[in-house]
Design a protein around this motif. Sequence first.
Motif, PDB file in Angstrom:
ATOM      1  N   LYS A  46      36.134  63.123 -82.527  1.00 57.35           N
ATOM      2  CA  LYS A  46      37.388  63.125 -83.281  1.00 57.35           C
ATOM      3  C   LYS A  46      38.577  62.754 -82.403  1.00 57.35           C
ATOM      4  CE  LYS A  46      36.593  65.509 -87.495  1.00 57.35           C
ATOM      5  NZ  LYS A  46      35.454  66.444 -87.319  1.00 57.35           N
ATOM      6  N   ASP A  47      38.637  63.332 -81.227  1.00 55.77           N
ATOM      7  CA  ASP A  47      39.718  62.907 -80.338  1.00 55.77           C
ATOM      8  C   ASP A  47      39.186  62.767 -78.923  1.00 55.77           C
ATOM      9  OD1 ASP A  47      40.945  65.294 -78.530  1.00 55.77           O
ATOM     10  OD2 ASP A  47      39.987  66.067 -80.349  1.00 55.77           O
ATOM     11  N   TYR A  48      39.925  62.027 -78.117  1.00 53.19           N
ATOM     12  CA  TYR A  48      39.365  61.554 -76.852  1.00 53.19           C
ATOM     13  C   TYR A  48      39.928  62.277 -75.641  1.00 53.19           C
ATOM     14  CZ  TYR A  48      38.072  58.106 -80.226  1.00 53.19           C
ATOM     15  OH  TYR A  48      37.555  57.514 -81.334  1.00 53.19           O
ATOM     16  N   LEU A  49      40.657  63.358 -75.900  1.00 54.38           N
ATOM     17  CA  LEU A  49      41.192  64.131 -74.781  1.00 54.38           C
ATOM     18  C   LEU A  49      40.037  64.781 -74.027  1.00 54.38           C
ATOM     19  CD1 LEU A  49      44.337  65.980 -76.084  1.00 54.38           C
ATOM     20  CD2 LEU A  49      44.170  64.568 -74.048  1.00 54.38           C
ATOM     21  N   PRO A  50      40.078  64.715 -72.708  1.00 55.24           N
ATOM     22  CA  PRO A  50      39.045  65.442 -71.968  1.00 55.24           C
ATOM     23  C   PRO A  50      39.122  66.910 -72.328  1.00 55.24           C
ATOM     24  CG  PRO A  50      40.354  64.061 -70.504  1.00 55.24           C
ATOM     25  CD  PRO A  50      41.030  64.045 -71.821  1.00 55.24           C
ATOM     26  N   GLU A  51      38.001  67.548 -72.231  1.00 57.61           N
ATOM     27  CA  GLU A  51      37.930  68.935 -72.626  1.00 57.61           C
ATOM     28  C   GLU A  51      38.715  69.814 -71.663  1.00 57.61           C
ATOM     29  OE1 GLU A  51      34.496  72.159 -73.188  1.00 57.61           O
ATOM     30  OE2 GLU A  51      35.198  71.195 -71.362  1.00 57.61           O
ATOM     31  N   GLY A  52      38.888  69.323 -70.420  1.00 56.43           N
ATOM     32  CA  GLY A  52      39.790  70.021 -69.497  1.00 56.43           C
ATOM     33  C   GLY A  52      39.105  70.863 -68.466  1.00 56.43           C
ATOM     34  N   SER A  53      37.966  71.441 -68.833  1.00 54.01           N
ATOM     35  CA  SER A  53      37.286  72.307 -67.875  1.00 54.01           C
ATOM     36  C   SER A  53      36.456  71.478 -66.918  1.00 54.01           C
ATOM     37  CB  SER A  53      36.374  73.258 -68.619  1.00 54.01           C
ATOM     38  OG  SER A  53      35.339  72.516 -69.216  1.00 54.01           O
ATOM     39  N   GLY A  54      36.484  70.164 -67.135  1.00 58.52           N
ATOM     40  CA  GLY A  54      35.670  69.333 -66.281  1.00 58.52           C
ATOM     41  C   GLY A  54      34.590  68.631 -67.069  1.00 58.52           C
TER      42      GLY A  54
END
Length: 1126
Positions: free
Chosen positions: A782-790
């Motif tokens: 749905k969206d392409y932002l990295p999940e952030g935790s790696g």
Amino acid sequence: MKSYDHKSIEKKWRNKWEKDGLYKTPDSAKGRENFYLLTEFPYPSGNLHVGHWYAFALPDIRARFESMRGKNVLFPIGFDAFGLPAENAAIKNKVNPRNWTESNIEYMKGQIKSMGTSFDWSREVQTIDPDYYRWTQWMFLQFFKNNLAYRKDTPVNWCPKDKTVLANEQVVDGKCERCDTEVVQKQMLQWNLKITNYADRLIDDLEPLDWPKEIKDSQRNWIGRSEGAEIDFPLVGNVKDDSRFLLLHGRESTSAGEYQPWLKAELEKRGYEVEVVDLPNPNEPNDKEQADYVEKHCKLDERTVVVGHSFGGVVALRLLERGHKVRRVVLVSTPYSGRFLDKKVRKSVTAALKKRFDFETIKKNAKTFMVVPDAKDPVVPASDGEALRKELGAMYMPGKANSSHFTADIEQDVLMMCAPTIRVFTTRADTLYGGTYLVLAPEHPWVQLALAHKGLLENEDEVVRYIDTSSKKTEIERQAVEKEKTGVKLKGVRAINPATGKEIPIWVADFVIGSYGTGAVFADAHDERDYAFAKKYGIPFKETLEPVATKTTGADALKPNMPLIDRQAAMAIVRHPTEDKYLGVTYKPTSVKGFISGGIEDNEKPEEALKREIREEAGFTNIKNVRQLGSVIHSRFWSVKYNRNTNSHYLPFLVELEDLAREEVSAAEKAEHDMEWMSPTELETFINRDDWRAAWNRLQGRAYAGKGILFDSGEFSGLTSDEAIPKIGAKFGRIVKQYHLRDWIVSRQRYWGVPIPIIHCAKCGMVAVPDKDLPVKLPEVKDYLPEGSGKSPLAKATKWVKVKCPQCKGPAERETDTLDTFVDSSWYFLRYSDPKNKKKFADRKKMDAWMPVDLYSGGAEHTTMHVLYSRFWQKALFDLGLVKDSEPYKRRMNRSLILGPDGQKMSKSRGNVVDPDEVVARLGADTVRMYLAFIGPYNEVSSFPWNPDGVAGIRRFLERVVRLSECVVNEEVPENESILHKTIKKVGDDIQALKFNTAISQLMISVNHIEKRGKIAESQWDVFLRLLAPFAPFVSEELWYDAGHKTSLYSAEWPAYDAERLVDEKVTIAVQINGKTRGTALIDVGIDSIAQEAEAQKSVQDRLIGKKIARTVVVPGRLVNFVLEE
RNA sequence: GCCGCGGUGGUGAAAUUGGCAAACACGCUAGCUUCAGAAGCUAGUCCUCGCAAGGGGUUGGGAGUUCAAGUCUCCCCCGCGGCACCA
């Protein structure tokens, strides 16, 4: 008057060429040799800039030329379409990166076609095409299956903004290459490719390649090979104890296997008692049976350190489980999970591991547990070590195995965990006897080890504090060269210098890098940094080298094949009695600049000789004080005064004067040297020979870091550094190579890339996706932002992530990282040979027909990364038998840069961007191509500003050419000075040499000639158009058809020239007197030198009156030089 | 610091590899053409002395080799690019 309507001409021919399939390249063509011309494929950023024109349209000149010359030319194009910008745009504009990328590609295709390039679009390759990346994945899996791809907990460069890991190459000045955010260090599990396995070949195979020197050099430089020695320093102090060791070998081994005999010897050398044992049934080991055997035959007490290798580690744990109390357990590559890559191993060992360990009991029965996994272990997964560490609360010491799974005869890291030993790397083993302290990197494993033993270090708090501070420093801070070095002494331990046997202190300092060499160095007085550090902290140092300065250049350079005469001498740095100035001396015949010096006569003391020389040369008589400045300085030079090679052994002194009282200096002495009082700053630039510089540096308290002759170095005293380096290295250690190159981290926590085709199964570990399931297609999210935790955005596609394990059919998960885009571009040139193949990445025959690339044109920014990676990739494929060559590119060239009209790099913020589309619309594609070709040589790395007036000039030239078509006549027109034949030769030669600029200037010269004549024969016009064709394809084709031809100019042959017609009948020669041109003479070509001399003499007759000619130099057809008598 | 590349007119640059330095262009100047602008044409344009004919000098600076050096050798200066606490 014919008009030049570029718009309609370009449109017309573009369509016709496409319709006729003019540029389709067959895999082979009868009678035509294959020629592979490659240019780096573009990233579809959305808009073509002038740089793209430079990159594509200029090689096109060469492509068209080769084709007309009868070669079957492969000139392909494609798109390197995965990568961050698409994803960033997708996040920003909430669009699909695929749509963004594909529409960019469509747009750019139109632009590239507008250039008039002869690309074969039927062979287009896009890295985002699943039919392409299927093979990217397939190749990755071949590497995985052959131990070239592995996962490792790695300190990585992490960009907090892009939330992804970056390759070293993508970090510029400590910042993210793309978004300029400060990069931080982070430990993460990353996929690596073992490019370091290829380090030597990547260097050595460069040698025969026809590449520019600077490209080869930067590849070598990047790999950074240095040869040196690893030397072990045993530790003493609080580490000395009464431990006894019990070594337990692993499966399929004995007490004589692997490193065991070596380890035993090393430990015994250090005074430890060592027990080894041959365990029963090593081939099908049973943990119970082996533990029983140890209980019965070996001693286990509270002094015992049990060292278990692999299965031996399991046995060790079982022994503790039974209640045996020992001091310490070292588990080397010990299995835990029971998952192995090798099925044979699994069968016998998993049985033992099925019984759970009673870790509670085990933990009670030893003070310390150390787990030593091998990161690249192909037998026991490194994750097993991680698990054991958790269960035991053990010290975790990731080791560097010499052979994977610690199976080499010598495994230094195991020794380091058993008996304290520090291994250092050095390229200067010649200074070992002067090694007066050790320095460890803060992250050195032994430092962790020492801190874990409470009480071992007497200044634990201080050390911990230091390590904390330095780990908080960013990479940039740590690497700031200017900054004062800091460090802390490890109190309570000392090392033994193996050469001198002396105890030396150990320091921790962050100027030593953990990841280079062994993370430890020995420090001595002959290294600037070490010397400064020692002085700062009051650490003793000891010089062991007498400098040797050899003059190899200049008037006083040693003369080869002449004897070297020894001479004892002294040199004096004379200080001014009242000012901070010193007496600088210039020796007149050679203009050697230094200090006063002189030979020491027999029966003369050096000080006496010195006083005598000072009196003779400078006249000073009242000397207050004389101080020797260290050891002898050897100087080898040619003595102009005595006409011999001299090996001067100087004793350097500092001489202080009482006053400036002086005697008269003899005229002879005065004639030999000039003297002047100089400040230290002046002297820095004044001194011009290394021997004096060495003395001066000593006075200034600087280290001598050059090479020399050893002293106080035992049996090696008297040897030169170069002789001693390999000898000392071999005696006290072993000769090794070190590389700057690290393994290539290929995983990215990003959406828009090739999914890594691996499945993680709790039972089977990491499993390759079977070939039949390739490609692993990118899932929709749905969206392409990295999940952030790696984790990458792929982790959000939860349905996609869940799969069945291909091996055990149990539940498993997909790897969610994607591959670095440099992986995509590491093999695209192979795909061009067979771009539509569904069964293989390319048919072997087709590939062999084209590879290796004949000429690879690219940007200088890719000399290290892309070129190195793709060379590695090719070599790996070669080793797997998949390609014919181990080098992909026969010839590589770097292209220059086009700057804005202001001479600055084009950038939107500067507002100096030239829009090629606009110029093309106004002046035509032919003009833009030709202008870029004319701007400067294409085969040199440089930069050229875009000059709008220059472009207009090329347009004028093409208009003149169009007008010239009016002058074509159906009659013979004798050629003016064979200009056309000269042009055929020059244009052809220059295109091959990639000097398009001079080829064009020759075309201009020929046009100037034709215009002057006012007419040109049809046959000559045909030749001219064919010469113009590669540069200005559209207008040439138009004029060609205008001239009555019915088939394309590009199926015409390149014209041939008549070598005989290149020579003119008459030629102007230069006439010189004493080498200066004083006139010219027009002579017939081929007349003899006597006639030529006579002609020449006529032309300068007036100047020769009353002079006598001493000599005449005649260069036939070029010049005559009359050398007059004085 | 180390490695590499380079330094020639006002500008981009040439220079058969040691043989007439500045080809070919851009720009500039003057003239012609034009209502004007643009374009075109003609001549000039490395510096310097000279009305001219002609002379002298010049390839970052200095030295050297040679009949002859932009080119080869040595020393130095400057610019650009890459790597860099690499042991």
